[in-house]
Enzyme design. Structure first.
Site, mmCIF file in Angstrom:
data_model
loop_
_atom_site.group_PDB
_atom_site.id
_atom_site.type_symbol
_atom_site.label_atom_id
_atom_site.label_comp_id
_atom_site.label_asym_id
_atom_site.label_seq_id
_atom_site.Cartn_x
_atom_site.Cartn_y
_atom_site.Cartn_z
ATOM 1 N N ASP A 1 1.016 -1.196 0.132
ATOM 2 C CA ASP A 1 0.054 -0.180 0.038
ATOM 3 C C ASP A 1 0.803 1.303 0.082
ATOM 4 O OD1 ASP A 1 -2.522 1.363 0.547
ATOM 5 O OD2 ASP A 1 -1.638 1.752 2.276
ATOM 6 N N GLU B 1 1.157 -0.414 -5.177
ATOM 7 C CA GLU B 1 0.367 0.466 -5.325
ATOM 8 C C GLU B 1 1.223 2.109 -5.466
ATOM 9 O OE1 GLU B 1 -3.506 3.192 -3.586
ATOM 10 O OE2 GLU B 1 -1.984 1.951 -2.367
#
EC number: 2.4.1.18
Length: 754
Positions: free
Chosen positions: A431, A484
Site C-alpha cells: 500500500d 500501489e
C-alpha cells in the site's frame, strides 16, 4: 542463614526489583554458587512464605534484606530441577522458578543476523514461544528494546503487576525471560520502564495473536500446529512466474462483505456458541462473520465468479475498524475479529483446494500512534524517525518506519516472509508505495528534509523495498508482489539487479483515473476526450501493469462504480458493463473491488455490508453474469493475458474515430491467425454497418457482447459472427461489417473454419 558481605548490594538490587529498575535479575535471582554452597534467591512480591522443593525435600527460604527477596541453601546444584512453594494470603501454589533458566534463548548467530537486518525467520525467536526446557513447559519471551531501563512481563499471571517478572537484558538490546507458569491462551503485555522513568504497556510486536478490540493485549499462541494439504498448489505456484498467467483479483474487506445476525451465533467444535463480534452501530444486531464462515460462504462465491485470486485488505491486527486495516499494531497476527490464526490458515488452505490464490495488503509504509503499539516503543524513537519531518505522516496521523535501522528493516522483511511461510499466502499488495519513495510526499516546503544528495527521494525506503522483494523471490519465486505506486517512479517492476524496485506488478493508476474520468463524461461529449481511453497504451509496456478499480475509488464521496456513470439507469448499467468489458480486454492483469461485480449502488462503508438485496433485480444479476462470463472467457483465451507485457500482444486497428467514440484493436497470443478483435462503442448510438479492418479474411465469431440479454442489455449483435468483406480500411484489404450495440464492447475471434 549464611552471612554475606554482599548485604548492601543485595538490598540495593532488591529495591531496584521492587521499583522495576533492574535489567539484570539473573545477577541476583535463581541458583548461585557462593562460598562453597548453592544458594537460591527468589523474588516473590507480596508472598508470606516461600519454600523450595528439591529431590523430595523442602527447604525454607528466608527473607533477606527485603521482605520479598527470599533465599534458601541447597546441598547441591539444583539446575532446573526444583520448584517454589509460595503462600500468599492463605493461598498456596507451586511453580518452577522463572530465573532458573539462565541460557540465552537468542544466540550469537541470531543476534548477528538480526543486527545486520538479515534474520529472515526472526519471528521464531522474538515474541512469545511455547517451549519445553528440561521437562518443564512454559513460555519464552523475547523482545528488542535497547533503550529501556527495565522490562517486565505483565498479564493475568501476575495481576498485571510489573514488579513480579522482570526480564533479563542480553546483548544487542534483547530482553528475555522464560515463564514456566504460563501457557497457551494467556494474555500478556510488556511493561517497559524508560530511562526517564515513564512506564508503557506494550503489546508484543511479534505476537501471533491479540485480543479483540477494544482490548489490545497479546495472547500466547502456538505457531506450527496446522496440517496443510496444499503442497501441489505451492509447488505449481513456485515452479514458474505467475505474471505470465491469467490473474483476475477480487479485492475485498472481510469485515464488510457480509454480516450475520447476532442471534445466529457461530458454534465452536464443542457446540458452544462463540461470543459475537459486533459489526457496528450502523446495523445494530449484526456481527462479523468468522474465518470458518467466510471459508464456507466467500470461497464458493469467488470461485463461482471465476476470479483467480482474492485480495484481502489488511488482516494484520489493528485497533480501529475505520482504518480499514491500514493502521497495523499486530504485524504477526491475523486479526482476532474473525477468529484464530489456524482458522485463517484453513481459509487459505481451502482457497488453494478450490484453485484460488490469496493476496494480502501489506502496509510497511507507516504505523499508528496507539500507545500499545510501536510508537516510542522503549522510550525512544525506536521504530520511527525522531524528526517528524521524515518520521510522521501528519495528514494521516501515523508514523513512518526508520528504514535506515537494520533491526527495523529486519522486522518488516521477516514479517513479509512470515505471511508466506506460516500462512501460505500467494502474494502481497504494498500500500501507498509513493508515500515511501518521496520524502516530500504530502508535505509543503519547509516540512521535509532532503536526502544526502539534496533530492526528495527516500533512499533508505528504496533500499528497503529492494531488499524485501529480493528476499521474497529468493524464498518464494512464484509470489506476486504488487505495488500501489501512483507516480512515474521508474523501474518499479524491474528486477533489483537492474536497479528496479523488484515488484512484479504495479497498479496502473493512470489508466484507472483516465477511464473513470472518461466514463463520467456524458457520452455525447466523449468525442472530445478520446485520448483518455487510448493514452494508456502509449506507456503500457514500461511496467508490468495491473488494471485496478479499487476500494479507494468508491469512498469519500466518489460514489460506487455504477453511480459514477451518467444518464438514466439503463445507461448506467450499460456504461458499467462496457467499462468492465474494456478492462478485461485491455492489456494488464485485473482487480476489482467487492460490489462492483453486481453493481453496488451505495458507496462502500466499512461499517456496513454489501447490498446483496440488489441481486433480486435483473440488471444487477446481469452485471454479475457479465463478470462470470468475462472471467471464463479471460482464462480460456490466452490472447487476453499471455502477452500482457509484450507489445506483440496488442495492436490498434483504429483509435482515431473520435466522432463516434469507437475504438477497435486486436489481442494476440502467437503467430497463428486466431487472434481476437475487440470493438468498443462508447456512445448510446447503434451502428448498423460499422466497418473494421482486419488482416486476414475469413469468419470472425462473436464470442462476447456486453449488450447481451444475459447481461441486461438490448441483445443487439452480429448473429454469432461475421464473414469478412473485401474492403480497404485501416490499412487492411479485408473488413468486418458489424452491428455495434449502444454503450457496448464486442469481442470477435478469427477462426480458420466457420
Amino acid at each position: 542463614m549464611i552471612e554475606t558481605i554482599q548485604a548492601d548490594w543485595i538490598k540495593s538490587e532488591a529495591i531496584n526489583l521492587e521499583n522495576c529498575c533492574n535489567d539484570n535479575p539473573l545477577k541476583i535471582l535463581g541458583p548461585h554458587f557462593y562460598e562453597e554452597q548453592w544458594v537460591i534467591r527468589v523474588w516473590m512480591p507480596e508472598a508470606d512464605e516461600v519454600k523450595i522443593n528439591f529431590k523430595n525435600n523442602t527447604y525454607k527460604a528466608e527473607s533477606i534484606n527485603h521482605k520479598w527477596l527470599f533465599e534458601a541453601i541447597l546441598p547441591e546444584n539444583p539446575n532446573f530441577n526444583y520448584e517454589i512453594n509460595i503462600s500468599r494470603g492463605g493461598i498456596t501454589h507451586t511453580q518452577h522458578d522463572p530465573w532458573s533458566y539462565r541460557e540465552e534463548w537468542m544466540g550469537e548467530v541470531d543476534r548477528h543476523l538480526f543486527a545486520e537486518g538479515n534474520h529472515h525467520h526472526i519471528w521464531e525467536k522474538m515474541g512469545a514461544h511455547l517451549i519445553e526446557e528440561k521437562n518443564q513447559k512454559g513460555v519464552m519471551f523475547c523482545i528488542w528494546a535497547p533503550n529501556a531501563k527495565s522490562i517486565s512481563i505483565i498479564g493475568d499471571i501476575n495481576s498485571w503487576d510489573g514488579r513480579h517478572h522482570p526480564m533479563q537484558k542480553r546483548l544487542g538490546g534483547i530482553w528475555e525471560l522464560f515463564m514456566p507458569t504460563m501457557k497457551e491462551g494467556d494474555t500478556y503485555k510488556y511493561e517497559i520502564r524508560t530511562q526517564q522513568g515513564h512506564i508503557y504497556e506494550k503489546a508484543d510486536p511479534y505476537g501471533f495473536l491479540h485480543e479483540i478490540r477494544p482490548q489490545n493485549g497479546s495472547i500466547v499462541s502456538k505457531l506450527k500446529n496446522f496440517n496443510w494439504n496444499d503442497s501441489s498448489w505451492i509447488s505449481n505456484r513456485d515452479s514458474s512466474s505467475q505474471i505470465n498467467k491469467p490473474i483476475s483479483v477480487y479485492e475485498m474487506h472481510l469485515g464488510s462483505w457480509l454480516h450475520e445476525s447476532t442471534d445466529n451465533k457461530y458454534l465452536e467444535d464443542n457446540g458452544e456458541p462463540r461470543d459475537p463480534v459486533p459489526a457496528a452501530d450502523l446495523k445494530p444486531g449484526t456481527r462479523l462473520l468468522t474465518y470458518p464462515e467466510l471459508t464456507e460462504k466467500l470461497i464458493p462465491y469467488v470461485k463461482d465468479r471465476g476470479f483467480t485470486h482474492i485480495e484481502l485488505m489488511p488482516i494484520s491486527e489493528h485497533p480501529f475498524d475505520g482504518s480499514w486495516g491500514y493502521q497495523v499494531t499486530g504485524w504477526y497476527a491475523p486479526t482476532s475479529r474473525f477468529g484464530t490464526p489456524n482458522e485463517f490458515r484453513e481459509f487459505v488452505n481451502k482457497c488453494h483446494e478450490e484453485g484460488i490464490g490469496v493476496i494480502l495488503d501489506w502496509v510497511p509504509g507507516h504505523f499508528p500512534k496507539d500507545k500499545h503499539g510501536l510508537a516510542f516503543f522503549d522510550g525512544c524513537h525506536l521504530y520511527e524517525h525522531g524528526d517528524s519531518r521524515i518520521g510522521e505522516h501528519k495528514e494521516w496521523g501515523t508514523l513512518i518506519f526508520n528504514y535506515s535501522r537494520n533491526e527495523v528493516r529486519n522486522f518488516l522483511v521477516a514479517n513479509l516472509i512470515y505471511w508466506f511461510e506460516e500462512f501460505h499466502i500467494d502474494g502481497i499488495r504494498v500500500d501507498a508505495v509513493a508515500s515511501m519513495l518521496y520524502r516530500d510526499y504530502l508535505r509543503p516546503d519547509g516540512e521535509w528534509i532532503p536526502n544526502e544528495n539534496g533530492g526528495n527521494e527516500n533512499i533508505e525506503a528504496v533500499k528497503f523495498l529492494q531488499q524485501a522483494n529480493h528476499v521474497l523471490f529468493q524464498h518464494f519465486p512464484g509470489a506476486l508482489s504488487i505495488a500501489e505506486e501512483s507516480t512515474t517512479w521508474p523501474m518499479v517492476t524491474k528486477p533489483t539487479d537492474m536497479g528496479g524496485l523488484g515488484f512484479n506488478l504495479k497498479w496502473n493508476m493512470g489508466w484507472m483515473h483516465d477511464m473513470l474520468d472518461y466514463f463520467e463524461i456524458d457520452p455525447w461529449f466523449r468525442q472530445f476526450h478520446q485520448n483518455s481511453v487510448t493514452f494508456s497504451i502509449t506507456y503500457n509496456y514500461t511496467e508490468n501493469f495491473m488494471l485496478a478499480l479499487s476500494h479507494d475509488e468508491v469512498v469519500h464521496g466518489k460514489s460506487h462504480l455504477l453511480h459514477k456513470m451518467p444518464g438514466d439507469d439503463w445507461k448506467k448499467y450499460a456504461n458499467t458493463r462496457a467499462l468492465l468489458t474494456y478492462m478485461w480486454t485491455h492489456p494488464g492483469k485485473k482487480t476489482i473491488f467487492m460490489g462492483m461485480e453486481f453493481g453496488q449502488r451505495q458507496e462502500w462503508n466499512v461499517w456496513d455490508d454489501l447490498q446483496w438485496e440488489l441481486l433480486e433485480f435483473e440488471p444487477h444479476k446481469g452485471i454479475r453474469n457479465l463478470i462470470d462470463d468475462l472471467n471464463a472467457l479471460y482464462k480460456n483465451e490466452a490472447a487476453l493475458w499471455k502477452n500482457d507485457f509484450d507489445p506483440y500482444g496488442f495492436q490498434w486497428i483504429d483509435c482515431n474515430d473520435k466522432s463516434n467514440s469507437v475504438i477497435s484493436f486486436m489481442r494476440r497470443e502467437n503467430d497463428t491467425n486466431e487472434w481476437l478483435v475487440v470493438v468498443a462503442n462508447f456512445t448510446p448510438n447503434t451502428h448498423g454497418s460499422y466497418k473494421v479492418g482486419v488482416p486476414v479474411e475469413g469468419f470472425y465469431k462473436e464470442i462476447f457482447n456486453s449488450d447481451g440479454s444475459r447481461y441486461g442489455g438490448s441483445n443487439k449483435g452480429n448473429m454469432g459472427g461475421k464473414e469478412t468483406i473485401n474492403y480497404n480500411i485501416h490499412d487492411y484489404q479485408n473488413a468486418l461489417e458489424l452491428a455495434l450495440p449502444p454503450l457496448s464492447v464486442s469481442i470477435f475471434k478469427h477462426l480458420s473454419k466457420k
